[in-house]
Enzyme design. Structure first.
Site, PDB file in Angstrom:
ATOM      1  N   GLU A  13      42.988  45.973  46.455  1.00  0.00           N
ATOM      2  CA  GLU A  13      41.578  46.364  46.506  1.00  0.00           C
ATOM      3  C   GLU A  13      41.364  47.822  46.086  1.00  0.00           C
ATOM      4  O   GLU A  13      40.336  48.420  46.390  1.00  0.00           O
ATOM      5  CB  GLU A  13      41.018  46.096  47.908  1.00  0.00           C
ATOM      6  CG  GLU A  13      40.940  44.611  48.206  1.00  0.00           C
ATOM      7  CD  GLU A  13      40.682  44.306  49.679  1.00  0.00           C
ATOM      8  OE1 GLU A  13      39.509  44.185  50.035  1.00  0.00           O
ATOM      9  OE2 GLU A  13      41.642  44.216  50.452  1.00  0.00           O
TER      10      GLU A  13
ATOM     11  N   SER B  35      38.908  39.208  51.133  1.00  0.00           N
ATOM     12  CA  SER B  35      38.265  38.843  49.867  1.00  0.00           C
ATOM     13  C   SER B  35      38.357  37.351  49.542  1.00  0.00           C
ATOM     14  O   SER B  35      38.332  36.975  48.378  1.00  0.00           O
ATOM     15  CB  SER B  35      38.874  39.626  48.691  1.00  0.00           C
ATOM     16  OG  SER B  35      38.813  41.001  48.938  1.00  0.00           O
TER      17      SER B  35
ATOM     18  N   TYR C 152      32.669  39.100  44.026  1.00  0.00           N
ATOM     19  CA  TYR C 152      32.863  40.232  43.126  1.00  0.00           C
ATOM     20  C   TYR C 152      32.403  40.008  41.695  1.00  0.00           C
ATOM     21  O   TYR C 152      32.276  40.957  40.940  1.00  0.00           O
ATOM     22  CB  TYR C 152      34.343  40.638  43.121  1.00  0.00           C
ATOM     23  CG  TYR C 152      34.804  41.105  44.472  1.00  0.00           C
ATOM     24  CD1 TYR C 152      34.329  42.308  44.998  1.00  0.00           C
ATOM     25  CD2 TYR C 152      35.670  40.342  45.243  1.00  0.00           C
ATOM     26  CE1 TYR C 152      34.728  42.740  46.244  1.00  0.00           C
ATOM     27  CE2 TYR C 152      36.075  40.775  46.492  1.00  0.00           C
ATOM     28  CZ  TYR C 152      35.607  41.976  46.979  1.00  0.00           C
ATOM     29  OH  TYR C 152      36.003  42.405  48.219  1.00  0.00           O
TER      30      TYR C 152
ATOM     31  N   ARG D  73      32.062  45.344  59.993  1.00  0.00           N
ATOM     32  CA  ARG D  73      31.215  44.199  59.637  1.00  0.00           C
ATOM     33  C   ARG D  73      31.829  42.938  60.214  1.00  0.00           C
ATOM     34  O   ARG D  73      33.033  42.734  60.121  1.00  0.00           O
ATOM     35  CB  ARG D  73      31.178  44.084  58.113  1.00  0.00           C
ATOM     36  CG  ARG D  73      29.807  43.892  57.514  1.00  0.00           C
ATOM     37  CD  ARG D  73      29.939  43.556  56.040  1.00  0.00           C
ATOM     38  NE  ARG D  73      30.670  42.309  55.894  1.00  0.00           N
ATOM     39  CZ  ARG D  73      31.615  42.099  54.993  1.00  0.00           C
ATOM     40  NH1 ARG D  73      31.980  43.031  54.140  1.00  0.00           N
ATOM     41  NH2 ARG D  73      32.218  40.932  54.935  1.00  0.00           N
TER      42      ARG D  73
ATOM     43  N   ASP E 130      31.866  38.801  60.214  1.00  0.00           N
ATOM     44  CA  ASP E 130      31.484  37.604  59.451  1.00  0.00           C
ATOM     45  C   ASP E 130      31.301  36.421  60.387  1.00  0.00           C
ATOM     46  O   ASP E 130      32.124  36.179  61.276  1.00  0.00           O
ATOM     47  CB  ASP E 130      32.568  37.256  58.423  1.00  0.00           C
ATOM     48  CG  ASP E 130      32.652  38.259  57.282  1.00  0.00           C
ATOM     49  OD1 ASP E 130      31.702  39.058  57.125  1.00  0.00           O
ATOM     50  OD2 ASP E 130      33.654  38.233  56.540  1.00  0.00           O
TER      51      ASP E 130
ATOM     52  N   GLU F 254      35.599  36.652  61.493  1.00  0.00           N
ATOM     53  CA  GLU F 254      36.518  37.798  61.427  1.00  0.00           C
ATOM     54  C   GLU F 254      35.734  39.096  61.485  1.00  0.00           C
ATOM     55  O   GLU F 254      34.526  39.112  61.297  1.00  0.00           O
ATOM     56  CB  GLU F 254      37.332  37.750  60.127  1.00  0.00           C
ATOM     57  CG  GLU F 254      36.441  37.784  58.892  1.00  0.00           C
ATOM     58  CD  GLU F 254      37.068  38.455  57.680  1.00  0.00           C
ATOM     59  OE1 GLU F 254      38.185  38.992  57.785  1.00  0.00           O
ATOM     60  OE2 GLU F 254      36.410  38.467  56.628  1.00  0.00           O
TER      61      GLU F 254
ATOM     62  N   ASN G 229      35.721  42.953  59.696  1.00  0.00           N
ATOM     63  CA  ASN G 229      36.214  43.817  58.621  1.00  0.00           C
ATOM     64  C   ASN G 229      36.049  45.256  59.092  1.00  0.00           C
ATOM     65  O   ASN G 229      34.938  45.700  59.370  1.00  0.00           O
ATOM     66  CB  ASN G 229      35.391  43.581  57.356  1.00  0.00           C
ATOM     67  CG  ASN G 229      35.483  42.132  56.898  1.00  0.00           C
ATOM     68  OD1 ASN G 229      36.495  41.705  56.379  1.00  0.00           O
ATOM     69  ND2 ASN G 229      34.434  41.352  57.149  1.00  0.00           N
TER      70      ASN G 229
ATOM     71  N   GLY H 163      33.264  47.642  52.228  1.00  0.00           N
ATOM     72  CA  GLY H 163      32.972  48.331  50.971  1.00  0.00           C
ATOM     73  C   GLY H 163      31.725  49.197  51.059  1.00  0.00           C
ATOM     74  O   GLY H 163      30.834  48.968  51.874  1.00  0.00           O
TER      75      GLY H 163
HETATM   76  N1  LIG Z   1      35.706  28.001  59.398  1.00  0.00           N
HETATM   77  C1  LIG Z   1      35.017  28.159  58.255  1.00  0.00           C
HETATM   78  N2  LIG Z   1      33.984  27.322  57.962  1.00  0.00           N
HETATM   79  C2  LIG Z   1      33.299  27.476  56.798  1.00  0.00           C
HETATM   80  N3  LIG Z   1      33.556  28.414  55.871  1.00  0.00           N
HETATM   81  C3  LIG Z   1      34.574  29.265  56.114  1.00  0.00           C
HETATM   82  C4  LIG Z   1      35.360  29.188  57.318  1.00  0.00           C
HETATM   83  N4  LIG Z   1      36.307  30.151  57.260  1.00  0.00           N
HETATM   84  C5  LIG Z   1      36.121  30.806  56.081  1.00  0.00           C
HETATM   85  N5  LIG Z   1      35.092  30.273  55.384  1.00  0.00           N
HETATM   86  C6  LIG Z   1      34.618  30.725  54.059  1.00  0.00           C
HETATM   87  O1  LIG Z   1      35.628  31.496  53.446  1.00  0.00           O
HETATM   88  C7  LIG Z   1      35.220  32.863  53.282  1.00  0.00           C
HETATM   89  C8  LIG Z   1      36.371  33.811  53.625  1.00  0.00           C
HETATM   90  O2  LIG Z   1      36.796  33.634  54.953  1.00  0.00           O
HETATM   91  P1  LIG Z   1      36.986  34.805  55.987  1.00  0.00           P
HETATM   92  O3  LIG Z   1      37.517  34.208  57.236  1.00  0.00           O
HETATM   93  O4  LIG Z   1      35.739  35.624  56.118  1.00  0.00           O
HETATM   94  O5  LIG Z   1      38.165  35.662  55.328  1.00  0.00           O
HETATM   95  P2  LIG Z   1      38.209  36.882  54.278  1.00  0.00           P
HETATM   96  O6  LIG Z   1      36.796  37.337  54.017  1.00  0.00           O
HETATM   97  O7  LIG Z   1      39.021  37.912  54.985  1.00  0.00           O
HETATM   98  O8  LIG Z   1      38.900  36.334  53.082  1.00  0.00           O
HETATM   99  C9  LIG Z   1      34.044  33.028  54.223  1.00  0.00           C
HETATM  100  O9  LIG Z   1      33.219  34.081  53.753  1.00  0.00           O
HETATM  101  C10 LIG Z   1      33.407  31.634  54.166  1.00  0.00           C
HETATM  102  O10 LIG Z   1      32.645  31.467  52.996  1.00  0.00           O
HETATM  103 MG   LIG Z   2      35.273  37.579  55.404  1.00  0.00          MG
END
Ligand SMILES: Nc1ncnc2c1ncn2[C@@H]1O[C@H](COP(=O)(O)OP(=O)(O)O)[C@@H](O)[C@H]1O
Ligand SMILES: [Mg+2]
Length: 314
Positions: free
Chosen positions: A29, A159, A225, A263, A265, A278, A280, A284
């Site tokens: 990143e 990401s 991105y 942040r 999510d 999660e 963060n 960014g």
């Molecule tokens: N349990 C879930 N149900 C639905 N969508 C998910 C789930 N986990 C992840 N996602 C999708 O995948 C993306 C990335 O997952 P995330 O856990 O935020 O990890 P990172 O952003 O660190 O890669 C999320 O922004 C969402 O769009």
């Molecule tokens: Mg995420």
């Protein structure tokens, strides 16, 4: 703990002393971090703060030894020594140099999605049902216990890399192979079908949520991105739903030992139930980034946001 501290507001840029804006580094990143970092340096300088860019941890070590800085604005992105996993935070603690963002514990815990979920579950905070997948585990048993559809993802990436949706057992091998390309553990999570939201935290407050509406199936690397078609709606919800979401995000952030800014999510299912994904800890700060969007909706322009983040290091 960070949460017990009162937030100091200041108006004199000299109160911050000499500020290193830690950016770049060697993680995947790097480019996003350099972009964020340049924006932070410019914004601080415009407000009279003595701010200097520092590229990567080795350069920071030299600067620390030479006592060139009084505090650090950390805008490195990335895990495994990349700047957001507790390693650089520990280094700064050892040199007794204050820094922005979460401390060692909050940074390290948030980098591990499995252990973050364990903390949330222990506190009855909602997060999708999941199983941790060890290398020789029976994945079909895992699918049966979580229930299709599922998400398979690495526990410590960002990401959206290595993340797959699995709608049928036939799709499992590909999803596992993809996630296993990344180091560390894997998790299989209940797929939440609904809206994707993210809540920025600044100091002791949650900012207006953002609802992310990707043109494709979900918020993957491309949607984050590359695509210009993703829509960002802020605030993401209204009335009580919005207030509840912000309160949940703030609790989740503090439960994970996080502080300063970050942040959270979240997925919200069709029935309106929120599920934490999660935290963060080093989001960014580019012109496309989410925290600046949320701040703007709260009437906080970019320069003021950067100033307030720096204040959290006081
Ligand atoms: N349990 C879930 N149900 C639905 N969508 C998910 C789930 N986990 C992840 N996602 C999708 O995948 C993306 C990335 O997952 P995330 O856990 O935020 O990890 P990172 O952003 O660190 O890669 C999320 O922004 C969402 O769009
Ligand atoms: Mg995420």
């Amino acid at each position: 703990m960070t949460t017990a501290r009162r937030l100091l507001r200041v108006s004199d840029p000299n109160r911050f002393g000499r500020v290193a804006v830690l950016m770049g580094g060697s993680s995947s990143e790097r480019d996003v971090s350099l972009d964020s970092g340049r924006n932070v340096v410019d914004a601080l300088r415009r407000r009279g703060v003595q701010a200097e860019p520092v590229d990567g941890i080795p350069a920071l070590v030299t600067a620390l030894v030479e006592q060139r800085f009084d505090r650090v604005f950390n805008i490195l992105h990335g895990q495994r020594g990349g700047g957001e996993d507790g390693v650089v935070q520990g280094l700064l603690e050892a040199f007794r140099v204050p820094y922005t963002g979460s401390d060692v514990l909050g940074s390290a815990l948030s980098m591990d999605k499995i252990r973050t979920k364990q903390v949330w579950l222990a506190l009855d905070l909602p997060t999708p049902r999941y199983v941790r997948l060890a290398p020789n585990d029976d994945v079909r048993a895992a699918v049966r216990s979580v229930g299709l559809p599922v998400i398979v993802k690495p526990a410590s990436e960002g990401s959206s890399v290595g993340v797959s949706r699995v709608l049928s057992e036939a799709e499992l091998p590909d999803a596992l192979a993809l996630a296993r390309r990344y180091p560390g553990e894997l998790l299989m999570e209940q797929l939440i079908d609904g809206d994707e939201l993210t809540v920025a935290v600044l100091g002791r407050e949650a900012l207006p949520s953002i609802r992310i509406v990707p043109a494709g199936a979900y918020y993957d690397y491309h949607a984050k991105y590359v695509a210009e078609t993703t829509q960002y709606i802020c605030p993401g919800l209204e009335g009580k739903a919005e207030a509840d979401l912000r309160a949940l995000a703030l609790r989740a952030f503090e439960a994970a030992g996080c502080g300063g800014w970050g942040r959270v999510d979240v997925m919200r299912d069709r029935a309106g139930a929120n599920f934490l994904l999660e935290v963060n800890t080093s989001p960014g700060m580019t012109t496309h980034s989410l925290v600046p969007k949320a701040a703007r909706a709260a009437g906080i322009e970019f320069g003021e946001l950067v100033w307030r983040v720096l204040e959290t290091s006081l």
